[in-house]
Design a protein around this motif. Structure first.
Motif, PDB file in Angstrom:
ATOM      1  N   LEU A   1       1.156  -1.193  -0.307  1.00  0.00           N
ATOM      2  CA  LEU A   1       0.136  -0.185  -0.354  1.00  0.00           C
ATOM      3  C   LEU A   1       1.038   1.222   0.174  1.00  0.00           C
ATOM      4  CD1 LEU A   1      -2.699   1.212  -0.144  1.00  0.00           C
ATOM      5  CD2 LEU A   1      -2.540   1.428   2.471  1.00  0.00           C
ATOM      6  N   GLY A   2       2.166   1.269   0.864  1.00  0.00           N
ATOM      7  CA  GLY A   2       3.237   2.341   0.552  1.00  0.00           C
ATOM      8  C   GLY A   2       4.094   2.280  -0.128  1.00  0.00           C
ATOM      9  N   ILE A   3       3.781   1.771  -1.732  1.00  0.00           N
ATOM     10  CA  ILE A   3       4.212   1.855  -3.024  1.00  0.00           C
ATOM     11  C   ILE A   3       3.530   2.642  -3.433  1.00  0.00           C
ATOM     12  CG2 ILE A   3       5.166   0.902  -5.175  1.00  0.00           C
ATOM     13  CD1 ILE A   3       6.820  -1.295  -2.416  1.00  0.00           C
ATOM     14  N   ILE A   4       2.319   1.599  -3.627  1.00  0.00           N
ATOM     15  CA  ILE A   4       1.706   2.159  -4.740  1.00  0.00           C
ATOM     16  C   ILE A   4       0.656   3.528  -4.627  1.00  0.00           C
ATOM     17  CG2 ILE A   4       0.979  -0.438  -5.514  1.00  0.00           C
ATOM     18  CD1 ILE A   4      -1.779  -0.174  -4.032  1.00  0.00           C
ATOM     19  N   VAL A   5       0.423   3.844  -3.437  1.00  0.00           N
ATOM     20  CA  VAL A   5       0.082   4.855  -3.217  1.00  0.00           C
ATOM     21  C   VAL A   5       0.428   5.808  -3.994  1.00  0.00           C
ATOM     22  CG1 VAL A   5       1.238   5.183  -0.964  1.00  0.00           C
ATOM     23  CG2 VAL A   5      -1.406   6.909  -1.579  1.00  0.00           C
ATOM     24  N   ASP A   6       1.995   6.032  -4.156  1.00  0.00           N
ATOM     25  CA  ASP A   6       3.260   6.772  -4.712  1.00  0.00           C
ATOM     26  C   ASP A   6       2.158   7.826  -5.931  1.00  0.00           C
ATOM     27  OD1 ASP A   6       4.129   6.327  -2.438  1.00  0.00           O
ATOM     28  OD2 ASP A   6       5.673   5.657  -2.928  1.00  0.00           O
ATOM     29  N   ASP A   7       2.014   6.532  -6.302  1.00  0.00           N
ATOM     30  CA  ASP A   7       1.544   7.682  -8.159  1.00  0.00           C
ATOM     31  C   ASP A   7       0.161   8.048  -7.690  1.00  0.00           C
ATOM     32  OD1 ASP A   7       3.513   5.933  -9.138  1.00  0.00           O
ATOM     33  OD2 ASP A   7       2.349   3.889 -10.004  1.00  0.00           O
ATOM     34  N   THR A   8      -0.866   7.758  -7.499  1.00  0.00           N
ATOM     35  CA  THR A   8      -2.168   8.290  -6.597  1.00  0.00           C
ATOM     36  C   THR A   8      -1.776   9.448  -6.195  1.00  0.00           C
ATOM     37  OG1 THR A   8      -2.747   6.167  -5.961  1.00  0.00           O
ATOM     38  CG2 THR A   8      -3.996   8.116  -5.026  1.00  0.00           C
ATOM     39  N   LEU A   9      -0.966  10.214  -5.517  1.00  0.00           N
ATOM     40  CA  LEU A   9      -0.623  11.125  -5.043  1.00  0.00           C
ATOM     41  C   LEU A   9       0.337  12.104  -5.528  1.00  0.00           C
ATOM     42  CD1 LEU A   9       1.490   9.979  -1.394  1.00  0.00           C
ATOM     43  CD2 LEU A   9      -0.990  11.509  -1.745  1.00  0.00           C
ATOM     44  N   HIS A  10       1.069  11.106  -6.790  1.00  0.00           N
ATOM     45  CA  HIS A  10       2.106  12.415  -8.005  1.00  0.00           C
ATOM     46  C   HIS A  10       0.042  12.553  -9.413  1.00  0.00           C
ATOM     47  CE1 HIS A  10       5.958  12.567  -7.708  1.00  0.00           C
ATOM     48  NE2 HIS A  10       6.154  11.270  -7.031  1.00  0.00           N
ATOM     49  N   LEU A  11      -0.738  12.040  -9.347  1.00  0.00           N
ATOM     50  CA  LEU A  11      -1.652  12.141 -10.059  1.00  0.00           C
ATOM     51  C   LEU A  11      -2.499  13.837  -8.949  1.00  0.00           C
ATOM     52  CD1 LEU A  11      -2.388   9.302 -11.089  1.00  0.00           C
ATOM     53  CD2 LEU A  11      -1.923  10.535 -12.513  1.00  0.00           C
ATOM     54  N   MET A  12      -2.940  13.394  -8.057  1.00  0.00           N
ATOM     55  CA  MET A  12      -3.914  13.603  -7.447  1.00  0.00           C
ATOM     56  C   MET A  12      -3.033  15.330  -6.989  1.00  0.00           C
ATOM     57  SD  MET A  12      -6.508  11.695  -4.733  1.00  0.00           S
ATOM     58  CE  MET A  12      -7.544  10.362  -5.630  1.00  0.00           C
ATOM     59  N   LEU A  13      -2.354  14.956  -6.347  1.00  0.00           N
ATOM     60  CA  LEU A  13      -1.612  16.304  -6.217  1.00  0.00           C
ATOM     61  C   LEU A  13      -1.202  17.216  -7.597  1.00  0.00           C
ATOM     62  CD1 LEU A  13       0.510  15.610  -3.419  1.00  0.00           C
ATOM     63  CD2 LEU A  13      -1.083  17.212  -2.990  1.00  0.00           C
ATOM     64  N   LYS A  14      -0.711  17.015  -8.648  1.00  0.00           N
ATOM     65  CA  LYS A  14      -0.715  17.483  -9.785  1.00  0.00           C
ATOM     66  C   LYS A  14      -1.319  18.146 -11.122  1.00  0.00           C
ATOM     67  CE  LYS A  14       4.357  15.688 -10.333  1.00  0.00           C
ATOM     68  NZ  LYS A  14       5.076  14.204 -10.647  1.00  0.00           N
ATOM     69  N   LEU A  15      -2.523  17.127 -10.448  1.00  0.00           N
ATOM     70  CA  LEU A  15      -3.904  17.538 -10.710  1.00  0.00           C
ATOM     71  C   LEU A  15      -4.317  19.133 -10.467  1.00  0.00           C
ATOM     72  CD1 LEU A  15      -6.547  14.313 -11.595  1.00  0.00           C
ATOM     73  CD2 LEU A  15      -5.215  15.926 -13.004  1.00  0.00           C
ATOM     74  N   PRO A  16      -4.391  20.237 -11.266  1.00  0.00           N
ATOM     75  CA  PRO A  16      -5.135  21.570 -10.579  1.00  0.00           C
ATOM     76  C   PRO A  16      -6.993  21.520 -10.016  1.00  0.00           C
ATOM     77  CG  PRO A  16      -5.225  21.514 -12.796  1.00  0.00           C
ATOM     78  CD  PRO A  16      -5.317  20.026 -12.587  1.00  0.00           C
ATOM     79  N   ASP A  17      -6.698  22.031  -8.278  1.00  0.00           N
ATOM     80  CA  ASP A  17      -7.725  21.784  -8.004  1.00  0.00           C
ATOM     81  C   ASP A  17      -9.162  21.928  -8.076  1.00  0.00           C
ATOM     82  OD1 ASP A  17      -6.522  21.788  -5.122  1.00  0.00           O
ATOM     83  OD2 ASP A  17      -6.570  24.336  -5.541  1.00  0.00           O
ATOM     84  N   SER A  18     -10.260  21.341  -7.460  1.00  0.00           N
ATOM     85  CA  SER A  18     -11.517  20.920  -7.961  1.00  0.00           C
ATOM     86  C   SER A  18     -12.108  22.301  -8.546  1.00  0.00           C
ATOM     87  CB  SER A  18     -12.364  19.795  -6.826  1.00  0.00           C
ATOM     88  OG  SER A  18     -12.624  21.109  -6.404  1.00  0.00           O
ATOM     89  N   LYS A  19     -12.115  22.904  -8.063  1.00  0.00           N
ATOM     90  CA  LYS A  19     -12.606  24.675  -8.191  1.00  0.00           C
ATOM     91  C   LYS A  19     -11.948  25.357  -9.663  1.00  0.00           C
ATOM     92  CE  LYS A  19     -13.499  26.706  -3.780  1.00  0.00           C
ATOM     93  NZ  LYS A  19     -13.727  27.118  -3.213  1.00  0.00           N
ATOM     94  N   ALA A  20     -10.787  24.744 -10.347  1.00  0.00           N
ATOM     95  CA  ALA A  20     -10.104  25.052 -11.209  1.00  0.00           C
ATOM     96  C   ALA A  20      -9.929  24.286 -12.284  1.00  0.00           C
ATOM     97  CB  ALA A  20      -9.027  25.959 -11.045  1.00  0.00           C
ATOM     98  N   LEU A  21     -10.055  23.366 -12.220  1.00  0.00           N
ATOM     99  CA  LEU A  21     -10.554  21.471 -13.113  1.00  0.00           C
ATOM    100  C   LEU A  21     -11.870  22.119 -13.623  1.00  0.00           C
ATOM    101  CD1 LEU A  21      -8.660  19.576 -13.254  1.00  0.00           C
ATOM    102  CD2 LEU A  21      -9.836  18.223 -11.810  1.00  0.00           C
ATOM    103  N   THR A  22     -11.232  21.617 -15.079  1.00  0.00           N
ATOM    104  CA  THR A  22     -12.300  21.637 -16.533  1.00  0.00           C
ATOM    105  C   THR A  22     -11.316  20.236 -17.080  1.00  0.00           C
ATOM    106  OG1 THR A  22     -10.461  23.058 -18.442  1.00  0.00           O
ATOM    107  CG2 THR A  22     -12.644  23.796 -16.540  1.00  0.00           C
TER     108      THR A  22
END
Length: 703
Positions: free
Chosen positions: A611-632
């Motif tokens: 779990l500690g390994i596979i969560v890293d990709d999720t973190l990279h994806l979510m943290l590099k995506l814009p915030d929900s208000k600015a997301l299109t």
């Protein structure tokens, strides 16, 4: 910075001499574990003969004159060896010493069937080793390897021309093969790992300074990690051989985020310094949080009851911390001297197209995932603990072969012991012996039991009564009577030994519970110890380890959901992260169960660490995506177009690196490797296919 690194390296190297490289299967048990303490107490109290057996198999009958003459010549060769202290077993019957100095005139020796098979095709010799040469070797494992290799070679050299097969078994043989498996794994892991790194560098990272810096960081991390193991005197075992593979693979994968961010900026026409500053800026938070989650995941392995698994978790956690610090210091330093021109980047365009195609059918995707997950839950609920440490070796391994022969000709090697004592700590009397007979009759009726040995065998064979035996026992020492395997020196305790059918961990525990119920009802007049056996200890260790890893996995999931909720300021993202990282493990273990897999030492560790390994990709994806208000829709795909190729590269790197474990001759490492590869690939699939759908349905505002 480099002075600090050099000082730490010198300190680590200085501690290498403190490394405990002795390989012992008992290292998996904590020294203070009550069952292990009872096991060692039993070994000290009674004379045991299961450390080293030599089994000789012939097509003729060992009771014939010619085979016996050949055996006598071989015995003289063994006795001439400085490493052999004594030889017992069938040779005592051939030499006529089996009844020598015995005060009891046995009609039929009670232990003849234990050293000569029915039909006479196989015999057993118990070898007691002389330890005077141990000081000539760096550690006891090297001494044992040298001695057993000599015994094995001499046996084969003498017997093979005569058509006789020889096999070594017992705890010494087990540890000998255990050490050989470790050496085999290390000899394969190192070149395979270097080959994968070279391949990935050749195909994707073509900057020499970056490859040099990545390799240097991994080397520094490995040396520092070994230093920690040495100075803390951590317990190392065969499963620890996989630690360097994990360290190098994760270090290479994590740092690649900086490289590809730098490469993208270079392609945009930025200078080297500007590119480095930008890639550090956009990757610093994801690298920090992914390192924290990985450290947290592996730290949970320290809740395992097994010292080598605790060491496994601690060493990888420390290595991830070192690699994170080196990535933001040493790697950036060397990368500052890179000279690169614009070139084609990662070509994972197909991944983006698949993600876009998938996102157009959100309802179908979500429905399919829900249905498959429901079936996976049903499958996982059928998973059972089926661990058997004696099956960790490949079928062609010498210890596995010798174990098969021990089962074929004798009662096998699955032993279990009960210590019966007087309730008043007095010398064994009529009541204790009567109980032993009664206990033995109960045990022999159980389908799991092949054979039962106890002091009553000698009394029956001598044809004497219990009162007469008590008189003989009172006037002679246990050693004079030759009963040290069944009686303690103070004559207050007796050993009942069971030979069991090959049983899995849960079957052993079930049998233990069944015997405990009987003892509760029938042992009021005597004291009976809990069952003592290495296999049973391992069964309880497997159960405790699996329970701890399951609890650790649950804690890690909760921590992940909380972390993502805080970072993205919405519990919705915590729920998404939980689904993206729980479902891959659920699906993989469901497939594992459908293919006949079970929970073992290696598979349970996967729960604690992956779990500690596979969560890293999720973190990279979510943290590099814009915030929900600015997301299109447009900004989401622009961000994913930058991140998904790198995620694909890191997944490929980790999967290839972890697949090295499939070369292992040790079952827990092979199982850990296979499941880890599958989990990483499935997690990538969920990040690529499910995350855009979740964003599409739940996050992006309707337009």
């Amino acid at each position: 910075m480099f002075m600090v690194i050099a000082a730490l390296l010198l300190l680590s190297v200085a501690g290498f001499a403190r490394l405990n490289l002795d390989i012992d299967f008992n290292d998996y048990f904590a020294p203070s574990e009550p069952r292990f303490v009872a096991f060692n107490s039993m070994m000290d109290k009674f004379e045991r003969h299961d450390q080293l057996w030599l089994l000789l198999e012939t097509d003729s009958d060992w009771r014939d004159k010619e085979p016996q003459a050949q055996l006598m010549v071989f015995l003289s060769l063994l006795n001439a060896s400085q490493d052999i202290a004594s030889i017992q077993g069938y040779n005592q019957f051939v030499e006529g010493t089996a009844k020598q100095d015995k005060l009891l005139a046995y009609k039929t020796h009670p232990r003849l069937a234990s050293v000569l098979s029915q039909g006479g095709r196989a015999l057993l010799l118990q070898l007691q080793l002389n330890t005077h040469r141990v000081q000539d070797f760096t550690n006891q494992s090297l001494w044992l390897d040298d001695v057993l290799q000599r015994v094995n070679n001499n046996s084969r050299e003498y017997w093979q021309p005569l058509g006789v097969n020889s096999y070594l078994n017992g705890t010494h043989a087990l540890n000998w093969q255990y050490a050989k498996v470790l050496i085999h794994d290390l000899s394969w892991f190192a070149p395979a790992l270097l080959g994968i790194i070279f391949l990935m560098a050749l195909l994707f990272i073509r900057q020499r300074l970056w490859v040099f810096a990545l390799s240097l960081n991994n080397l520094i991390t490995l040396v520092l990690t070994i230093g920690v193991a040495a100075w803390l005197k951590l317990t190392l075992a065969a499963i620890t051989a996989f630690v360097p593979v994990i360290i190098v693979t994760l270090g290479f994968a994590y740092a690649s985020h900086l490289y590809f961010g730098w490469r993208a900026e270079i392609n945009r026409g930025q200078t080297n310094e500007q590119s480095l500053r930008h890639t550090v800026k956009i990757n610093q938070a994801p690298l920090f949080y992914s390192s924290i989650t990985t450290i947290f995941g592996f730290s949970l392995l320290m809740f395992s009851p097994s010292p080598p698994i605790q060491s496994f978790g601690l060493l990888v956690s420390f290595a991830v911390l070192c690699n994170y610090l080196l990535t933001l210091t040493s790697l950036i330093f060397f990368a500052g001297y890179s000279k690169a021109s614009a070139s084609k980047g990662l070509d994972f365009s197909a991944v983006i197209q698949i993600a876009k195609l998938n996102a157009k059918r959100p309802l179908a995707v979500m429905t399919g995932i829900i249905l498959i997950s429901a079936l996976a839950l049903l499958s996982v609920s059928k998973l059972r603990l089926n661990d058997d440490p004696l099956s960790y070796f490949e079928p062609t391994n010498p210890f596995a072969l010798s174990s098969q022969k021990m089962t074929q000709y004798f009662a096998g090697i699955n032993l279990q012991h009960y210590v019966v004592s007087s309730a008043n700590d007095e010398q064994l009397a009529k009541s204790e012996i009567s109980f032993i007979y009664k206990f033995s009759r109960f045990l022999k009726r159980q389908p799991e039991v092949v054979k039962v040995q106890h002091i009553g065998d000698w009394i029956k064979s001598a044809g004497i009564g219990k009162n007469q035996f008590k008189q003989i026992l009172a006037s002679n020492s246990v050693k004079e009577l030759g009963l040290a395997s069944e009686l303690s020196a103070d004559k207050q305790s007796s050993l009942v030994t069971l030979y069991l059918q090959p049983l899995t961990a849960m079957e052993l525990i079930s049998f233990e519970q069944k015997v405990d119920i009987w003892l509760t009802e029938h042992s009021a007049a005597v004291k009976v110890s809990p069952p003592v056996a290495s296999n049973l200890m391992f069964a309880h260790l497997s159960v405790d380890n699996a329970n701890n890893m399951l609890l650790s996995f649950a804690l890690a999931l909760i921590a992940l959901a909380i972390l993502l909720s805080l970072l993205k300021r919405s519990p919705l993202f915590g729920l998404m992260g939980l689904l993206l990282n729980f479902l891959p493990l659920l699906w993989v273990f469901a497939l594992w169960q459908l293919n006949g897999g079970f929970i073992s030492l290696g598979t349970a560790v996967v729960l604690g660490m992956m779990l500690g390994i596979i969560v890293d990709d999720t973190l990279h994806l979510m943290l590099k995506l814009p915030d929900s208000k600015a997301l299109t829709v447009t900004s989401m795909w622009q961000s994913l177009n930058k991140v998904l190729p790198v995620i694909s590269f890191t997944t490929l790197t980790i999967a290839l690196g972890f697949s090295i474990g499939l070369l292992s001759a040790f079952a827990p490492i092979a199982q850990l490797s296979l499941l880890s590869c599958l989990v990483v690939i499935f997690a990538w699939g969920f990040d690529v296919l499910m995350l855009p759908v979740l964003y599409w349905r739940w996050v992006i505002p309707k337009q």
